[in-house]
Scaffold this motif. Structure first.
Motif, short mmCIF file in Angstrom:
data_model
loop_
_atom_site.label_atom_id
_atom_site.label_comp_id
_atom_site.label_asym_id
_atom_site.label_seq_id
_atom_site.Cartn_x
_atom_site.Cartn_y
_atom_site.Cartn_z
N LYS A 149 5.51 2.84 -5.28
CA LYS A 149 4.10 2.94 -4.89
C LYS A 149 3.96 3.01 -3.36
O LYS A 149 3.56 2.05 -2.72
CB LYS A 149 3.32 1.76 -5.47
CG LYS A 149 1.82 2.00 -5.53
CD LYS A 149 1.15 0.96 -6.41
CE LYS A 149 -0.36 0.95 -6.28
NZ LYS A 149 -1.00 2.21 -6.65
N THR A 183 -4.48 11.62 -10.15
CA THR A 183 -4.17 11.42 -8.73
C THR A 183 -4.01 9.94 -8.38
O THR A 183 -3.28 9.60 -7.47
CB THR A 183 -5.27 12.01 -7.83
OG1 THR A 183 -6.51 11.38 -8.16
CG2 THR A 183 -5.39 13.52 -8.00
N GLY A 207 2.10 2.23 -14.23
CA GLY A 207 0.82 1.54 -14.08
C GLY A 207 0.83 0.14 -14.69
O GLY A 207 1.32 -0.06 -15.80
N THR A 209 -1.95 -1.36 -15.40
CA THR A 209 -2.98 -1.25 -16.44
C THR A 209 -2.40 -0.56 -17.66
O THR A 209 -2.69 -0.94 -18.80
CB THR A 209 -4.19 -0.48 -15.89
OG1 THR A 209 -4.42 -0.89 -14.55
CG2 THR A 209 -5.43 -0.72 -16.74
N ARG A 210 -1.55 0.44 -17.43
CA ARG A 210 -0.89 1.15 -18.54
C ARG A 210 -0.10 0.17 -19.40
O ARG A 210 -0.24 0.17 -20.63
CB ARG A 210 0.06 2.22 -17.96
CG ARG A 210 0.86 3.00 -19.00
CD ARG A 210 1.93 3.86 -18.30
NE ARG A 210 2.69 4.69 -19.22
CZ ARG A 210 3.70 4.26 -19.98
NH1 ARG A 210 4.07 2.98 -19.93
NH2 ARG A 210 4.33 5.08 -20.79
N SER A 244 -6.34 2.58 -14.65
CA SER A 244 -5.89 2.11 -13.33
C SER A 244 -6.53 0.76 -13.08
O SER A 244 -7.49 0.38 -13.77
CB SER A 244 -6.31 3.08 -12.23
OG SER A 244 -7.68 3.00 -11.97
N1 PMP Z 1 -0.67 6.56 -11.11
C1 PMP Z 1 -0.91 6.70 -9.80
C2 PMP Z 1 -0.40 7.91 -9.10
C3 PMP Z 1 -1.65 5.73 -9.10
O1 PMP Z 1 -1.88 5.87 -7.80
C4 PMP Z 1 -2.16 4.61 -9.82
C5 PMP Z 1 -2.99 3.56 -9.15
N2 PMP Z 1 -2.56 3.19 -7.91
C6 PMP Z 1 -1.88 4.51 -11.19
C7 PMP Z 1 -1.13 5.50 -11.80
C8 PMP Z 1 -2.38 3.34 -12.01
O2 PMP Z 1 -1.66 2.18 -11.72
P1 PMP Z 1 -2.31 0.74 -11.94
O3 PMP Z 1 -2.74 0.67 -13.35
O4 PMP Z 1 -1.20 -0.18 -11.63
O5 PMP Z 1 -3.45 0.64 -10.99
#
Ligand code: PMP
Length: 285
Positions: A149, A183, A207, A209-210, A244
Motif C-alpha cells: 500500500k 481505483t 483489502g 474490508t474485503r 473499502s
Molecule cells: N484497492 C485499492 C487499490 C485501494 O486503494 C483500497 C483502499 N485503500 C482498497 C482496495 C480497499 O482496501 P481497504 O478495504 O483495506 O480499505
C-alpha cells in the motif's frame, strides 16, 4: 485540527516534513486509512497487520509497537472529537540529507510518521449507498506490486479524473481483459447467487474490508468464488459492488453506461453492507 508528526501532536499549520523526505521525492512510503464510527476504530488490527507487511516488503520496520500506534489513533480521535470519520497514517523511509536512489541507512535515517484525522459526519449513512455508484473501465497501468500500500497514487488519481470526465463516480481497472480492482477499492459481482471477487495476488491490494466482508458472507452461508472476471461478465451480473475502509460496501449500478440488473442497488449487496457495519461495530476499538 491536531495532527501527529514524528512523536509530536501539533496544530496542522505547524506540522513540517523535510523536502528531502523520500515519499515527497520518490513515493517511498506506505499508508493506511482506518475508519472511525461512533468514536471507535473499525478493524484497527487488520490495518496494523497490513501496515507491517507493506513496510516489511520495502525493508522497513514498524516505527512503533501496535499498542503505541493504537494509542496515537485514539488520542487524535479524542483531541479532534471525531465521531465518524477517517484516520490517515503514513510511514515513509524518512529524509536523508540529499536525493539518492539507494535506500539510506536505517540506523541514521529515521522513518517519517504522520497521522491526521478527517471528520465525516454520518459516514455510515451515506445516501450514495441507497442509489449506488457508476463506474467506467480503464486500463490498469499501475506498477506490479499493488499488494504493497504505497503512496504512489498518481494513476488511481488519474483514474478518478477519467471517471469524473465521463460523468461516472469511479473506475474499475482492467489487466489482460480482467478486472483487477477499483481505483481505491476492491471490486465484486454477484452471479448465480455467488459473490465473485478477484483472488489475492500481487495484482491487487489485499483489502481489509474485503477480508472482513468475505468472512461475514461465508458465516451468513453466502457462497464466495475468488476468481477474476471481465467487464462483460460484470455488466451481465445480478449485482455489483465495491468495498473499502471509507465506503464499506457500496453498490455499483452501472458499468461503462450499462445498467446492472434493473439499475438499482441489489438486495444481497444491501444485506452485506448491513452485516459488515453491524459486525465491525461490535468489534470496534
Ligand atoms: N484497492 C485499492 C487499490 C485501494 O486503494 C483500497 C483502499 N485503500 C482498497 C482496495 C480497499 O482496501 P481497504 O478495504 O483495506 O480499505
Amino acid at each position: 485540527r491536531t495532527v501527529y508528526v514524528n512523536g509530536e501532536y501539533l496544530p496542522e499549520t505547524e506540522a513540517k516534513v523535510s523536502i528531502f523526505d523520500r515519499a515527497f521525492l520518490m513515493a517511498d512510503g506506505v499508508y493506511e486509512v482506518t475508519s472511525v464510527l461512533g468514536g471507535k476504530l473499525i478493524d484497527f488490527e487488520g490495518h496494523a497487520v497490513r501496515l507491517e507487511r507493506s513496510l516489511g516488503e520495502l525493508d522497513m520496520k514498524m516505527p512503533m509497537s501496535r499498542e503505541a500506534l493504537l494509542e496515537v489513533h485514539r488520542e487524535l480521535v479524542r483531541t479532534n472529537e471525531i465521531t465518524d470519520g477517517l484516520i490517515y497514517l503514513q510511514v515513509t523511509r524518512g529524509a536523508p540529507g540529499d536525493r539518492d536512489f539507494l535506500f539510506p541507512d536505517p540506523e541514521t535515517t529515521e522513518p517519517t510518521v504522520v497521522l491526521f484525522t478527517q471528520s465525516k459526519p454520518g459516514l455510515a449513512n451515506s445516501p450514495v449507498a441507497k442509489t449506488g455508484i457508476r463506474v467506467i473501465s480503464i486500463d490498469d497501468l499501475r506498477w506490479g506490486r499493488r499488494d504493497i500500500k504505497t503512496v504512489q497514487l498518481l494513476y488511481p488519481s488519474m483514474g478518478k479524473m477519467m471517471a469524473q470526465k465521463a460523468g461516472a463516480d469511479d473506475a474499475w481497472m482492467v489487466m489482460d481483459g480482467k478486472v483487477t480492482e477499483g481505483t481505491s477499492n476492491n471490486a465484486y459481482i454477484i452471479k448465480d447467487g455467488k459473490i465473485v471477487t478477484r483472488e489475492l495476488s500481487t495484482d491487487i491490494l489485499h483489502g481489509i474490508t474485503r477480508a472482513a466482508v468475505l468472512r461475514f458472507a461465508r458465516e451468513a452461508q453466502m457462497e464466495v468464488e475468488e476468481r477474476s472476471f471481465t467487464i462483460e461478465e460484470a455488466q451481465q451480473a445480478e449485482e455489483a459492488f465495491i468495498t473499502s475502509a471509507s465506503s464499506f460496501v457500496m453498490p455499483v449500478v452501472q458499468i461503462d453506461g450499462t445498467k446492472i440488473g434493473d439499475g438499482k442497488p441489489g438486495a444481497r449487496t444491501a444485506r452485506l453492507r448491513e452485516i459488515y457495519l453491524d459486525e465491525s461495530l461490535k468489534k470496534a476499538v
